[in-house]
Design a protein around this motif. Sequence first.
Motif, mmCIF file in Angstrom:
data_model
loop_
_atom_site.group_PDB
_atom_site.id
_atom_site.type_symbol
_atom_site.label_atom_id
_atom_site.label_comp_id
_atom_site.label_asym_id
_atom_site.label_seq_id
_atom_site.Cartn_x
_atom_site.Cartn_y
_atom_site.Cartn_z
ATOM 1 N N PHE A 1 -3.361 7.209 -10.598
ATOM 2 C CA PHE A 1 -2.148 7.164 -9.777
ATOM 3 C C PHE A 1 -2.115 5.855 -9.005
ATOM 4 C CE2 PHE A 1 -5.436 9.654 -7.632
ATOM 5 C CZ PHE A 1 -5.545 9.042 -6.390
ATOM 6 N N ALA A 2 -0.919 5.461 -8.628
ATOM 7 C CA ALA A 2 -0.726 4.165 -7.990
ATOM 8 C C ALA A 2 -1.075 4.201 -6.501
ATOM 9 C CB ALA A 2 0.721 3.719 -8.176
ATOM 10 N N ASP A 3 -1.254 3.009 -5.957
ATOM 11 C CA ASP A 3 -1.473 2.819 -4.530
ATOM 12 C C ASP A 3 -0.297 3.418 -3.752
ATOM 13 O OD1 ASP A 3 -2.061 -0.125 -2.446
ATOM 14 O OD2 ASP A 3 -3.072 1.796 -2.479
ATOM 15 N N TYR B 1 -4.190 -1.086 -5.124
ATOM 16 C CA TYR B 1 -3.539 -1.320 -6.420
ATOM 17 C C TYR B 1 -3.331 -0.052 -7.222
ATOM 18 C CZ TYR B 1 -2.409 -3.772 -10.804
ATOM 19 O OH TYR B 1 -1.797 -4.225 -11.940
ATOM 20 N N ALA B 2 -4.411 0.574 -7.719
ATOM 21 C CA ALA B 2 -4.298 1.798 -8.518
ATOM 22 C C ALA B 2 -5.644 2.503 -8.540
ATOM 23 C CB ALA B 2 -3.835 1.467 -9.933
ATOM 24 N N TRP B 3 -5.597 3.816 -8.830
ATOM 25 C CA TRP B 3 -6.822 4.637 -8.854
ATOM 26 C C TRP B 3 -6.949 5.377 -10.171
ATOM 27 C CZ3 TRP B 3 -10.087 4.559 -4.593
ATOM 28 C CH2 TRP B 3 -9.560 4.053 -3.393
ATOM 29 N N VAL C 1 -0.633 2.109 -14.726
ATOM 30 C CA VAL C 1 -0.574 3.059 -13.608
ATOM 31 C C VAL C 1 0.433 2.587 -12.563
ATOM 32 C CG1 VAL C 1 -1.853 4.085 -11.693
ATOM 33 C CG2 VAL C 1 -2.946 3.876 -13.931
ATOM 34 N N ALA C 2 0.412 1.308 -12.262
ATOM 35 C CA ALA C 2 1.295 0.748 -11.231
ATOM 36 C C ALA C 2 2.728 0.551 -11.716
ATOM 37 C CB ALA C 2 0.725 -0.579 -10.733
ATOM 38 N N GLY C 3 3.001 0.826 -13.001
ATOM 39 C CA GLY C 3 4.354 0.681 -13.523
ATOM 40 C C GLY C 3 4.777 -0.750 -13.755
ATOM 41 N N GLU C 4 3.815 -1.640 -13.941
ATOM 42 C CA GLU C 4 4.138 -3.051 -14.105
ATOM 43 C C GLU C 4 4.457 -3.434 -15.553
ATOM 44 O OE1 GLU C 4 0.914 -5.190 -12.401
ATOM 45 O OE2 GLU C 4 1.452 -4.673 -10.341
ATOM 46 N N ALA D 1 9.021 -8.096 -13.570
ATOM 47 C CA ALA D 1 9.191 -7.278 -12.369
ATOM 48 C C ALA D 1 8.979 -5.814 -12.721
ATOM 49 C CB ALA D 1 10.594 -7.476 -11.799
ATOM 50 N N PRO D 2 8.353 -5.030 -11.828
ATOM 51 C CA PRO D 2 8.148 -3.621 -12.116
ATOM 52 C C PRO D 2 9.465 -2.895 -12.352
ATOM 53 C CG PRO D 2 6.870 -4.317 -10.202
ATOM 54 C CD PRO D 2 7.794 -5.445 -10.551
ATOM 55 N N VAL D 3 9.503 -2.034 -13.359
ATOM 56 C CA VAL D 3 10.695 -1.242 -13.647
ATOM 57 C C VAL D 3 10.277 0.198 -13.828
ATOM 58 C CG1 VAL D 3 11.844 -3.188 -14.762
ATOM 59 C CG2 VAL D 3 10.516 -1.608 -16.138
ATOM 60 N N SER D 4 11.274 1.088 -13.905
ATOM 61 C CA SER D 4 10.974 2.485 -14.139
ATOM 62 C C SER D 4 10.371 2.647 -15.523
ATOM 63 C CB SER D 4 12.261 3.306 -14.034
ATOM 64 O OG SER D 4 12.021 4.659 -14.330
#
Length: 225
Positions: A155-157, A220-222, A126-129, A53-56
């Motif tokens: 940067f993320a979506d 998603y991400a750029w 980028v998405a922090g996954e 799961a994505p976390v900080s």
Amino acid sequence: MYRRSAAAAVLLAAALTLTACSSGGDGKADAEAAKPKPPAASSVPDPADASAAPVSPDAKPTGPVLPDAKLTPKTGSFKANEKQYLSGRVPEKMDPAAVLQTGQESCQRVERTAKRDKDAATGAIVAGEIPGAKDAITYLCPEQKPILDAASKGFADGTRQSPAAGTYRALTQATTCTWEAKGKDGAVLASGPESPLKAGDKITAAIPAGTATFTSAGCYAWIPA
């Protein structure tokens, strides 16, 4: 006759309950299917990645941590780079080896994903996954630095405030990706895509100078194109 009618009523109520549960499950499945998709190369995800799961990213403990002098494993010793990674990161009463393992697992995810598709690895950072990817790569797997460098420019979506002008590439092949750049007065400066997307299309966005907010959905991400 009364018993037969009562039994029929119970069966009917049970059938209605099952129908309602089935309908709720289908709605949830539809909602999951509508979520933005990562790069095409991630269409067959690694089983180890599916439950993450994505976390900080690169978060460190806010409470008391072990002093560097006490960063020792139960057996053996840590390497210099491992000690650097663990510094200020191990909560009191926690085994430093367990914290190190978390960083090593982040490195393994980056390496495993980059082997299949570098864009997918970059987008995941980028998405922090991938938790703690920045510090994990810096200290534990510096050979993945090119992936981290690419991610640091992206940067993320979602909504990006005051993005640097230029052309960016979406790290997805989802045909639902849309974007919009607005000025300080809220006027739309640019938007896309200009024409309907087809599977496999390369998705880019030209962000004009003076853009105050750049908002995207399903992208998603750029990263810079």
